[in-house]
Design a protein around this motif. Structure first.
Motif, PDB file in Angstrom:
ATOM      1  N   PRO A  89       0.766  -1.077  -0.185  1.00 26.79           N
ATOM      2  CA  PRO A  89      -0.067   0.005   0.038  1.00 26.79           C
ATOM      3  C   PRO A  89       0.795   1.048   0.031  1.00 26.79           C
ATOM      4  O   PRO A  89       0.419   2.271  -0.293  1.00 26.79           O
ATOM      5  CB  PRO A  89      -0.708  -0.235   1.356  1.00 26.79           C
ATOM      6  N   LEU A  90       2.122   1.241   0.305  1.00 23.47           N
ATOM      7  CA  LEU A  90       2.847   2.486   0.419  1.00 23.47           C
ATOM      8  C   LEU A  90       4.400   1.917   0.337  1.00 23.47           C
ATOM      9  O   LEU A  90       5.154   1.563   1.441  1.00 23.47           O
ATOM     10  CB  LEU A  90       2.570   3.166   1.735  1.00 23.47           C
ATOM     11  N   ASP A  91       4.852   1.890  -0.925  1.00 23.23           N
ATOM     12  CA  ASP A  91       6.243   1.299  -0.943  1.00 23.23           C
ATOM     13  C   ASP A  91       7.083   2.712  -1.024  1.00 23.23           C
ATOM     14  O   ASP A  91       7.031   3.615  -2.090  1.00 23.23           O
ATOM     15  CB  ASP A  91       6.517   0.854  -2.270  1.00 23.23           C
ATOM     16  N   GLY A  92       8.016   2.692  -0.055  1.00 21.34           N
ATOM     17  CA  GLY A  92       8.922   4.028   0.127  1.00 21.34           C
ATOM     18  C   GLY A  92       8.225   4.756   1.418  1.00 21.34           C
ATOM     19  O   GLY A  92       8.005   6.000   1.565  1.00 21.34           O
ATOM     20  N   THR A  93       7.981   4.066   2.649  1.00 16.32           N
ATOM     21  CA  THR A  93       7.313   4.258   3.973  1.00 16.32           C
ATOM     22  C   THR A  93       8.055   5.696   4.578  1.00 16.32           C
ATOM     23  O   THR A  93       7.745   6.581   4.875  1.00 16.32           O
ATOM     24  CB  THR A  93       7.027   3.165   4.939  1.00 16.32           C
ATOM     25  N   VAL A  94       9.431   5.327   4.565  1.00 17.85           N
ATOM     26  CA  VAL A  94      10.354   6.208   5.343  1.00 17.85           C
ATOM     27  C   VAL A  94      10.121   7.479   4.300  1.00 17.85           C
ATOM     28  O   VAL A  94      10.331   8.689   5.009  1.00 17.85           O
ATOM     29  CB  VAL A  94      11.606   5.622   5.448  1.00 17.85           C
ATOM     30  N   ASN A  95      10.389   7.529   3.188  1.00 21.04           N
ATOM     31  CA  ASN A  95      10.311   8.503   2.166  1.00 21.04           C
ATOM     32  C   ASN A  95       8.931   9.394   2.867  1.00 21.04           C
ATOM     33  O   ASN A  95       9.024  10.694   2.948  1.00 21.04           O
ATOM     34  CB  ASN A  95      10.141   8.409   0.834  1.00 21.04           C
ATOM     35  N   TYR A  96       7.924   8.548   2.737  1.00 23.50           N
ATOM     36  CA  TYR A  96       6.639   9.271   3.121  1.00 23.50           C
ATOM     37  C   TYR A  96       6.663  10.019   4.688  1.00 23.50           C
ATOM     38  O   TYR A  96       5.990  11.239   4.424  1.00 23.50           O
ATOM     39  CB  TYR A  96       5.493   8.301   2.957  1.00 23.50           C
ATOM     40  N   LEU A  97       7.172   9.342   5.302  1.00 22.06           N
ATOM     41  CA  LEU A  97       7.162   9.716   6.652  1.00 22.06           C
ATOM     42  C   LEU A  97       7.887  10.905   6.752  1.00 22.06           C
ATOM     43  O   LEU A  97       7.470  11.795   7.468  1.00 22.06           O
ATOM     44  CB  LEU A  97       7.903   8.636   7.613  1.00 22.06           C
ATOM     45  N   TYR A  98       8.811  11.312   6.048  1.00 23.85           N
ATOM     46  CA  TYR A  98       9.843  12.449   5.967  1.00 23.85           C
ATOM     47  C   TYR A  98       9.329  13.176   5.047  1.00 23.85           C
ATOM     48  O   TYR A  98       9.889  14.559   5.047  1.00 23.85           O
ATOM     49  CB  TYR A  98      11.235  11.964   5.925  1.00 23.85           C
ATOM     50  N   GLY A  99       8.328  13.273   4.446  1.00 25.44           N
ATOM     51  CA  GLY A  99       7.703  14.332   3.466  1.00 25.44           C
ATOM     52  C   GLY A  99       8.382  14.037   2.014  1.00 25.44           C
ATOM     53  O   GLY A  99       8.260  15.199   1.337  1.00 25.44           O
ATOM     54  N   LEU A 100       9.235  13.245   1.596  1.00 31.37           N
ATOM     55  CA  LEU A 100       9.906  13.266   0.279  1.00 31.37           C
ATOM     56  C   LEU A 100       9.014  12.535  -0.583  1.00 31.37           C
ATOM     57  O   LEU A 100       7.950  11.606  -0.186  1.00 31.37           O
ATOM     58  CB  LEU A 100      10.946  12.334   0.565  1.00 31.37           C
ATOM     59  N   PRO A 101       9.152  12.889  -1.845  1.00 37.53           N
ATOM     60  CA  PRO A 101       7.890  12.678  -2.991  1.00 37.53           C
ATOM     61  C   PRO A 101       8.145  11.306  -3.496  1.00 37.53           C
ATOM     62  O   PRO A 101       7.177  10.767  -3.995  1.00 37.53           O
ATOM     63  CB  PRO A 101       7.986  13.864  -3.969  1.00 37.53           C
ATOM     64  N   THR A 102       9.127  10.496  -3.290  1.00 31.17           N
ATOM     65  CA  THR A 102       9.523   9.253  -3.959  1.00 31.17           C
ATOM     66  C   THR A 102       8.834   8.080  -3.073  1.00 31.17           C
ATOM     67  O   THR A 102       9.418   7.290  -2.183  1.00 31.17           O
ATOM     68  CB  THR A 102      11.029   8.985  -4.203  1.00 31.17           C
ATOM     69  N   TRP A 103       7.414   7.663  -3.442  1.00 36.28           N
ATOM     70  CA  TRP A 103       6.527   6.604  -2.856  1.00 36.28           C
ATOM     71  C   TRP A 103       5.609   6.237  -3.716  1.00 36.28           C
ATOM     72  O   TRP A 103       5.279   6.760  -4.730  1.00 36.28           O
ATOM     73  CB  TRP A 103       6.229   6.950  -1.618  1.00 36.28           C
ATOM     74  N   ALA A 104       5.199   5.067  -3.716  1.00 33.89           N
ATOM     75  CA  ALA A 104       4.127   4.787  -4.482  1.00 33.89           C
ATOM     76  C   ALA A 104       3.224   3.408  -3.861  1.00 33.89           C
ATOM     77  O   ALA A 104       3.530   3.014  -2.972  1.00 33.89           O
ATOM     78  CB  ALA A 104       4.803   3.791  -5.828  1.00 33.89           C
ATOM     79  N   VAL A 105       2.016   3.398  -4.455  1.00 29.96           N
ATOM     80  CA  VAL A 105       1.052   2.332  -4.384  1.00 29.96           C
ATOM     81  C   VAL A 105       1.360   1.244  -5.547  1.00 29.96           C
ATOM     82  O   VAL A 105       1.173   1.570  -6.631  1.00 29.96           O
ATOM     83  CB  VAL A 105      -0.284   2.679  -4.429  1.00 29.96           C
ATOM     84  N   SER A 106       1.637  -0.150  -5.050  1.00 34.76           N
ATOM     85  CA  SER A 106       1.779  -1.111  -5.761  1.00 34.76           C
ATOM     86  C   SER A 106       0.710  -2.389  -5.595  1.00 34.76           C
ATOM     87  O   SER A 106       0.737  -2.882  -4.422  1.00 34.76           O
ATOM     88  CB  SER A 106       3.355  -1.612  -5.657  1.00 34.76           C
ATOM     89  N   ILE A 107       0.333  -2.513  -6.693  1.00 33.10           N
ATOM     90  CA  ILE A 107      -0.725  -3.811  -6.790  1.00 33.10           C
ATOM     91  C   ILE A 107      -0.588  -4.601  -8.030  1.00 33.10           C
ATOM     92  O   ILE A 107      -0.552  -4.231  -9.116  1.00 33.10           O
ATOM     93  CB  ILE A 107      -2.219  -2.919  -6.742  1.00 33.10           C
ATOM     94  N   ALA A 108      -0.392  -5.818  -7.535  1.00 33.41           N
ATOM     95  CA  ALA A 108      -0.352  -6.881  -8.764  1.00 33.41           C
ATOM     96  C   ALA A 108      -1.471  -7.855  -8.623  1.00 33.41           C
ATOM     97  O   ALA A 108      -1.995  -8.315  -7.358  1.00 33.41           O
ATOM     98  CB  ALA A 108       0.957  -7.528  -8.698  1.00 33.41           C
ATOM     99  N   ALA A 109      -1.722  -8.671  -9.703  1.00 36.07           N
ATOM    100  CA  ALA A 109      -2.569  -9.721  -9.585  1.00 36.07           C
ATOM    101  C   ALA A 109      -1.955 -11.027 -10.440  1.00 36.07           C
ATOM    102  O   ALA A 109      -1.561 -10.628 -11.416  1.00 36.07           O
ATOM    103  CB  ALA A 109      -3.967  -9.403 -10.310  1.00 36.07           C
ATOM    104  N   GLU A 110      -2.276 -12.158  -9.533  1.00 36.22           N
ATOM    105  CA  GLU A 110      -1.588 -13.222  -9.841  1.00 36.22           C
ATOM    106  C   GLU A 110      -2.801 -14.234 -10.332  1.00 36.22           C
ATOM    107  O   GLU A 110      -3.956 -14.244  -9.420  1.00 36.22           O
ATOM    108  CB  GLU A 110      -0.838 -13.999  -8.757  1.00 36.22           C
TER     109      GLU A 110
END
Length: 266
Positions: A89-110
């Protein structure tokens, strides 16, 4: 070729990613707190991380209740349909915590154990990447293609480091020995972003040890569908031991060098 099931899975992944991305972007509180820890005190889980996963898993379960779900924050459930969703749900949690913009939501279907759909939503870039197996990779409506291969010593390579100090000390040594052999090294803090940047031609290669299925699933498919090669040690698929993605021509020499440097062990 169209496949109604794949079309449905793609549409659901895109909508779930869009909703979670908007929640994370617009709902980030000024006093964002650490709700728990992951593998070490540095590797945090935020309140918003947990909220985003609940949004995604609830959205998917309401529309496809028989599907399985594997979520990073514990929102996992078995299924009976042959479809399993793999959610970060939030790849780049530490970036998000610090207010850095490099984060993403990642969803795959197998489907029956094979990744067939991948979506990576990057709200701070206003970019959404997606791929369906056999149909190519896209950022929005733009079809992606990885860069033409430079020599390895001209390749821009990204990596990441584990949050456990005893593990990343070896990773730092690998990077120290690698950096004189390539153009330069980048470290974004998000595996999903790095894999999509390989797909989009912004990086020549990427490698990391210690990833999980939710870190890799969507981005690996997107990179492959953009023409990149992915793997680990020679003959192996990407895994927690090692994941590599690179433009053809860079992949094999990078893979050989990483194997020589011991990037696959601590």
């Amino acid at each position: 070729m169209t496949d109604p099931l794949l079309d449905e899975l793609l549409s659901l992944a895109q909508e779930a990613g869009r909703r979670a991305g908007a929640l994370l972007r617009d709902g980030r509180p000024d006093d964002l707190a650490v709700a728990a820890t992951k593998s070490s005190p540095i590797d945090v889980v935020t309140e918003m991380d947990i909220a985003a996963e609940k949004l995604i898993t609830g959205f998917l379960a309401a529309r496809r209740p028989d599907d399985g779900i594997l979520g990073e924050e514990g929102g996992s459930a078995p299924g009976t349909s042959g479809v399993r969703w793999v959610v970060d749900p939030l790849d780049g949690t530490v970036n998000y915590l610090y207010g850095l913009p490099t984060w993403a939501v990642s969803i795959a279907a197998e489907l029956d154990g094979e990744t067939v759909v991948g979506v990576v939503d990057m709200p701070m870039r206003d970019e959404t990447y997606h791929a369906v197996r056999g149909r190519g990779a896209y950022c929005g409506e733009r079809r992606l293609s990885c860069r033409p291969a430079p020599p390895l010593d001209e390749a821009l390579v990204a990596t990441g480091f584990n949050y456990v100090h005893s593990v990343r000390s070896h990773q730092a040594e690998v990077a120290r020995r690698l950096i004189p052999r390539v153009r330069d090294i980048r470290r974004s803090g998000s595996a999903a972003v790095d894999l999509c940047d390989v797909a989009a031609g912004r990086l020549d290669g990427y490698y990391e040890r210690g990833l999980h299925a939710w870190d890799l699933a969507a981005g690996d498919l997107i990179a492959c569908e953009a023409g990149a090669l992915t793997g680990a040690r020679p003959g192996e698929r990407p895994s927690g031991d090692l994941a590599i993605a690179a433009t053809p021509g860079v992949f094999e020499p990078l893979q050989r060098l990483l194997d020589e440097l011991g990037a696959w062990h601590d």
